[in-house]
Design a protein around this motif. Structure first.
Motif, PDB file in Angstrom:
ATOM      1  N   MET A  72       0.818  -1.191   0.000  1.00  0.00           N
ATOM      2  CA  MET A  72       0.000   0.000   0.000  1.00  0.00           C
ATOM      3  C   MET A  72       0.864   1.258   0.000  1.00  0.00           C
ATOM      4  O   MET A  72       0.646   2.186  -0.774  1.00  0.00           O
ATOM      5  N   GLN A  73       1.862   1.314   0.890  1.00  0.00           N
ATOM      6  CA  GLN A  73       2.717   2.495   0.951  1.00  0.00           C
ATOM      7  C   GLN A  73       3.516   2.653  -0.330  1.00  0.00           C
ATOM      8  O   GLN A  73       3.711   3.770  -0.823  1.00  0.00           O
ATOM      9  N   ALA A  74       3.981   1.541  -0.890  1.00  0.00           N
ATOM     10  CA  ALA A  74       4.809   1.611  -2.090  1.00  0.00           C
ATOM     11  C   ALA A  74       3.999   2.040  -3.310  1.00  0.00           C
ATOM     12  O   ALA A  74       4.521   2.728  -4.194  1.00  0.00           O
ATOM     13  N   LEU A  75       2.749   1.639  -3.373  1.00  0.00           N
ATOM     14  CA  LEU A  75       1.935   1.908  -4.563  1.00  0.00           C
ATOM     15  C   LEU A  75       1.018   3.113  -4.405  1.00  0.00           C
ATOM     16  O   LEU A  75       0.416   3.561  -5.379  1.00  0.00           O
ATOM     17  N   GLY A  76       0.890   3.634  -3.194  1.00  0.00           N
ATOM     18  CA  GLY A  76       0.035   4.792  -3.009  1.00  0.00           C
ATOM     19  C   GLY A  76       0.575   6.040  -3.677  1.00  0.00           C
ATOM     20  O   GLY A  76      -0.181   6.902  -4.146  1.00  0.00           O
ATOM     21  N   GLU A  77       1.907   6.145  -3.717  1.00  0.00           N
ATOM     22  CA  GLU A  77       2.546   7.263  -4.420  1.00  0.00           C
ATOM     23  C   GLU A  77       3.786   6.716  -5.121  1.00  0.00           C
ATOM     24  O   GLU A  77       4.680   6.181  -4.484  1.00  0.00           O
ATOM     25  N   ILE A  78       3.816   6.838  -6.443  1.00  0.00           N
ATOM     26  CA  ILE A  78       4.876   6.235  -7.256  1.00  0.00           C
ATOM     27  C   ILE A  78       5.632   7.350  -7.970  1.00  0.00           C
ATOM     28  O   ILE A  78       5.023   8.257  -8.554  1.00  0.00           O
ATOM     29  N   THR A  79       6.964   7.268  -7.937  1.00  0.00           N
ATOM     30  CA  THR A  79       7.805   8.269  -8.601  1.00  0.00           C
ATOM     31  C   THR A  79       8.486   7.635  -9.808  1.00  0.00           C
ATOM     32  O   THR A  79       9.137   6.587  -9.689  1.00  0.00           O
ATOM     33  N   TYR A  80       8.363   8.295 -10.963  1.00  0.00           N
ATOM     34  CA  TYR A  80       9.005   7.835 -12.186  1.00  0.00           C
ATOM     35  C   TYR A  80       9.979   8.925 -12.655  1.00  0.00           C
ATOM     36  O   TYR A  80       9.560  10.053 -12.944  1.00  0.00           O
ATOM     37  N   PRO A  81      11.290   8.616 -12.764  1.00  0.00           N
ATOM     38  CA  PRO A  81      12.251   9.613 -13.222  1.00  0.00           C
ATOM     39  C   PRO A  81      12.354   9.623 -14.756  1.00  0.00           C
ATOM     40  O   PRO A  81      12.084   8.621 -15.421  1.00  0.00           O
ATOM     41  N   TYR A  82      12.772  10.772 -15.307  1.00  0.00           N
ATOM     42  CA  TYR A  82      13.074  10.838 -16.734  1.00  0.00           C
ATOM     43  C   TYR A  82      13.976  12.031 -16.987  1.00  0.00           C
ATOM     44  O   TYR A  82      14.102  12.941 -16.149  1.00  0.00           O
ATOM     45  N   ASN A  83      14.642  12.030 -18.146  1.00  0.00           N
ATOM     46  CA  ASN A  83      15.549  13.099 -18.544  1.00  0.00           C
ATOM     47  C   ASN A  83      14.842  13.958 -19.590  1.00  0.00           C
ATOM     48  O   ASN A  83      14.654  13.531 -20.738  1.00  0.00           O
TER      49      ASN A  83
END
Length: 986
Positions: free
Chosen positions: A1-12
């Motif tokens: 739940m904690q991991a999927l409640g807010e997800i960060t995706y990096p990009y350039n």
């Protein structure tokens, strides 16, 4: 739940776009929730806030709406790279999930059919391959149905040493490592161009250099120490470094930027440095030439026919030192005048790795330890220490050193922390601190046993015989030396020296006494290459010997004298209080009381002394004196943190329930969130059978201290008594979940037995408590017994009583009597005596029950119901007071054992007896000054004692007694103390 409640995706953002175009939550009931555009935030990556040149790095943060356990999350995100990293080439790697249960994981790769692509899969994840027109499609399907266990890794096989730890899928269009190197060389070489500013700076830095080595070290130090490292792995963001001139102006850079600046400065003075791509956490898979295998860039400097390998990123690494994660590994070296290729980094540091610790100080007459501790460190640990002291403000060095001391088993208060310059890397790193520990020598009858105040030996961690990665271990040396001055006249029995030699290492310890000073030295030498080939079981045995040596104690004995003469007249009230508190914690109540009295003589309004003196009185069974001390503390400070709680406990001990409740309520008035006061008030209600009133107090106590297991037991008792069995069971289960230990098993079992419910479960818990405690006492010896062992013996008596009480409740009266009688004879506790009398009454033995009820009333803390039971048995209470008065003498007689010995002298002294199966006396320890009693050794062993071991289990128990011999009567007796000793008589 904690991991999927807010997800960060990096990009350039300079080279690619990222679109999160679909986010749907499928609810367990069939409904769906779709995230809107506002669920995605596009923000600058944290690194760009401290290093603006990396502002191309961004994150998209997805907040998933309405996600709950059992829901299914469906999302789609697409990265589109607009600018190729290398024209005509691409590379990629994928790692399937292995640390969680995954039912279905898929990866598809669609590439041009006529383009060379190296595709490699890890064993067991082979793809399905198909062609469609001019495209070739690889499809992988993976599932992971078990979470890896935490058991130690499997043994490493001979093949493992040659098997790279590869990713699940690796893809690359590069055919050779030379191709990879030439690609990166073309990207980086132009960035090393020497500008006028760089040339001038280089000339300034090497102005005082006399040799080429001095020049290399000066330029390395400048880049390493003066330029802040931005921790970005190679390949995160751009592969191309910033220009050296730009890095010089910025004052910071990532690994490739710092190499570029160093190479440019060296070029400015006619020297060279080449980039080397390396992985800090994995082995290079030679089969797949790919930039994706690397996460770091270091530098290789030609030096005649040799090369110097350096890493400028730690900032405080000595010149030429690569940290252990980079040593003995394959790196792709990219020279300007030769073909790039894989080369091995050095396996050893450029200098000897060593740690030297010197401890110098003294032990005061009060037993306080005061020492100075000095470390001198060279090698990997040196870099970590330099980094720690460099980033920590000097005002916080004390906290840093305290944490390090605690990790090294150096207990005490740390002060006066000093350290050499963390950036002065040409010399070993040094730091020092003073360490003070009150009560280090806890004198008991003029004797003490202490451990040498030296840090634990830091043996290299090794995984050579498991499948985990094995980092190379260098040759290294460790030495710790102690010189400790003792109070005048103290005699010392030093530990046994140890000498242990193996092909991979040698450990030695020595102990010496020189006048009033004891010296200790421990040394360890490790042969790294041999260690790497050694089996774990050999290392475990070697390490076990070292730890056993570190646990050896130094036996101290001070001369017999008046007790007060050991207290220096110069001691302050706080010093005396600290020593008294240590004596209290070590259950040396007589010493503690003497010292607390000295404290209040010197400082009658001392902040804590009266409260702690009251605690001593409570432990000595003197509740009236305890009440007076706690009242005095409350008079001095009406808002004291502990006084009213302790006052309530003292009143409770005397069964003055109203006064106790008033004290607890006053404590709550002072501190409404005092969980102890709420808990004590609830327990007081339970004892008075006011269970409904106890429930809210205990519930509030748990709200304040939810992790206290005994609170859950107490609340469970109250729920049972108020006919809420399901709630009670939940509280008991929670208590055992928090503390799966014998005491908690016993407490739950006793609660069930008292209410006569769940008796099979109660018997299992009680039996487990008895068995676990018995196992811990099997190897008990008077040479090594401590307060914890003595407490275990006391607990064993309570556990026997609980098990016997469960048997009684189940109707098994013979078993019940056997265990309860054993508990009564071990501890002579009033509640246990009450249980035994009830069993005798149920068995129809009225006379025995009458006598045992009277004994229970004469013993410590009998239940309030005991007198009522005896009144009912006798048909009135007219005889009870007389019976109890006679029982007081009978109790003494029960504990009095006649010795079959004839003496001509008057003798008296204390002994501690260790009983084994039989029961029979296995060991005897005589108190200091009681040596004349040794003539009674045979008689003490042959005597018949009031002790029963209820079963055939191999268990040992302690009893302390006072031996008295009369020349007039020519006989001797030993009177056993009512409770088990906290420590053996000495």
């Amino acid at each position: 739940m904690q991991a999927l409640g807010e997800i960060t995706y990096p990009y350039n953002s300079a080279e690619e776009t990222l679109d999160i175009d679909s986010v749907v939550v499928h609810k367990t009931g069939g409904a769906t929730v779709t995230a809107g555009p506002d669920a995605v935030q596009d923000v600058t990556a944290p690194v760009a806030r401290v290093a603006p040149v990396y502002s191309d790095l961004r994150n998209k943060i997805l907040t998933v709406p309405s996600l709950r356990p059992g829901d299914t999350l469906e999302l789609h995100a697409a990265w589109l790279r607009r600018t190729p990293l290398s024209a005509g080439h691409f590379w990629y790697q994928e790692d399937f999930a292995t640390q969680a249960v995954v039912l279905d994981e898929r990866f598809d790769l669609d590439v041009p059919r006529n383009t060379y692509v190296k595709v490699k899969s890890a064993p067991g994840v082979d793809p399905q391959v198909s062609d469609s027109g001019d495209r070739r499609i690889y499809r992988w399907k993976h599932a992971n149905l078990e979470v890896p266990s935490e058991k130690p890794g499997r043994r490493r096989t001979a093949e493992d040493a040659w098997t790279p730890k590869s990713h699940s899928v690796q893809v690359s269009t590069f055919r050779t490592w030379e191709d990879v190197g030439r690609w990166y060389g073309d990207l980086a070489r132009a960035r090393e161009a020497v500008s006028p500013e760089l040339r001038a700076k280089a000339q300034e830095l090497v102005r005082n250099s006399r040799t080429q080595h001095d020049t290399l070290a000066a330029l390395y130090d400048f880049v390493s120490k003066e330029y802040r490292y931005v921790s970005l792995s190679f390949g995160v963001g751009r592969y191309q470094p910033h220009a050296a001139t730009e890095v010089l102006a910025n004052g910071y850079g990532d690994c490739k930027d710092k190499h570029t600046l160093l190479a440019s400065l060296l070029a400015a003075v006619g020297l060279r440095a080449f980039p080397a791509l390396i992985s800090s956490d994995a082995d290079v898979d030679r089969d797949v030439p790919s930039p994706a295998q690397f996460d770091h860039v270091i530098s290789v400097i030609p030096d005649g026919t040799d090369s110097i390998w350096v890493d400028t990123t730690p900032g405080v690494a000595p010149f030429g030192l690569l940290l252990y994660t980079l040593r003995g590994k394959q790196a792709l070296v990219i020279p300007a005048d030769a073909a790039p290729g894989l080369r091995s980094t050095p396996a050893e540091p450029p200098f000897a790795t060593r740690v030297d610790v010197d401890v110098l100080g003294q032990v005061s007459d009060l037993g306080t330890l005061k020492v100075g501790v000095r470390y001198l460190v060279r090698g990997d640990a040196e870099v970590l220490l330099r980094m720690g002291f460099r980033v920590t403000p000097a005002t916080q060095w004390q906290a840093l050193a305290s944490a390090m001391a605690s990790a090294q088993d150096l207990d005490g208060d740390v002060t006066a922390v000093q350290a050499s310059d963390p950036t002065a890397t040409r010399l070993p790193f040094q730091f020092s601190f003073d360490l003070t520990k009150a009560g280090y020598a806890a004198w008991s009858n003029k004797r003490a046993r202490v451990a040498a105040p030296l840090p634990i030996v830091d043996f290299p961690a090794d995984t050579a015989d498991t499948a985990a990665r094995h980092d190379p271990v260098p040759d290294q040396e460790y030495a710790a030396r102690l010189r400790l001055a003792l109070p005048a006249g103290v005699t010392v029995r030093p530990p046994v020296p140890v000498a242990l030699a193996r092909p991979y290492g040698e450990y030695r310890s020595s102990y010496g006494v020189h006048g009033d000073t004891i010296t200790v030295e421990r040394t360890l030498r490790v042969n790294g290459p041999v260690l790497a080939r050694t089996e774990r079981r050999d290392l475990t045995a070697f390490m076990r010997v070292i730890r056993e040596d570190e646990r050896q104690e130094i036996a101290l004995e001070r001369p017999a004298s008046d007790a007060d003469s050991t207290v220096p007249t110069s001691a302050t009230a706080d010093e005396l209080h600290s020593s008294a508190l240590t004596a209290l914690n070590n259950r040396d109540f007589r010493t503690a009381l003497r010292l607390f009295r000295r404290v209040v003589q010197l400082e009658p309004r001392h902040q804590w002394a009266w409260n702690n003196m009251g605690r001593v009185f409570l432990n000595m069974g003197m509740p009236d004196s305890a009440i007076a001390a706690f009242k005095r503390q409350a008079d001095l400070n009406p808002y004291d943190q502990y006084a009213f709680n302790n006052l309530g406990l003292a009143y409770w001990r005397e069964r003055k329930y109203q006064e106790a409740a008033e004290a607890f309520r006053q404590q709550i008035k002072i501190s409404p969130l005092d969980g102890f006061a709420h808990a004590n008030l609830g327990r007081l209600d339970i004892e008075q059978h006011r269970d409904s009133a106890a429930v809210p107090e205990l519930e509030q106590a748990i709200t304040i201290s939810a992790s206290n297991p005994q609170l859950h037991v107490d609340l469970g008792k109250a729920y049972l008594a108020t006919d809420r069995p399901d709630k009670a069971r939940a509280e008991f289960d929670r208590a055992i979940e928090l503390a799966p230990i014998p005491a908690m098993w016993n407490n739950v079992a006793y609660a069930y037995a008292e209410q006569g419910v769940n008796l099979d479960t109660a018997r299992q818990y009680a039996r487990s408590a008895v068995d676990a405690t018995t196992a811990g006492l099997r190897n008990l010896s008077l040479d090594h017994v401590g307060p914890r062992d003595a407490a275990a013996v006391i607990s064993l008596g309570a556990f026997w009583d609980t098990l016997g009480w469960v048997y009684f409740r189940q109707g098994n009266l013979p078993e019940g009597e056997r265990y309860v009688r054993a508990a009564w004879l071990l501890n002579f506790n009033g509640e246990v005596g009450d249980h035994l009398a009830q069993i005798e009454e149920r068995l129809g033995r009225k006379e025995d029950a009458t006598h045992t009820y009277a004994l229970a009333l004469a013993a410590r803390r009998p239940p309030s119901e005991t007198r009522l039971r005896l009144t009912k048995l006798l048909g009135g209470d007219g005889r009870i007071d007389a019976l109890v008065e006679r029982a007081r003498n009978d109790l003494v007689q029960l504990r009095t054992v006649k010795l079959g010995a004839t003496v001509k002298d008057d003798l008296q002294g204390s002994v501690t007896l260790l009983f084994g199966p039989g029961p029979r006396v296995e060991e005897i320890k005589y108190a200091a000054g009681s040596d004349r009693l040794r003539v009674l050794d045979g008689a003490l062993r042959a005597a018949r004692y009031p002790l029963i071991l209820p079963d055939s289990t191999q268990v040992k128990v302690l009893r302390r007694g006072v031996v008295t011999c009369s020349s007039d009567q020519g006989s001797c007796v030993v009177v056993l103390e009512e409770s088990v000793p906290a420590t053996p008589a000495e």
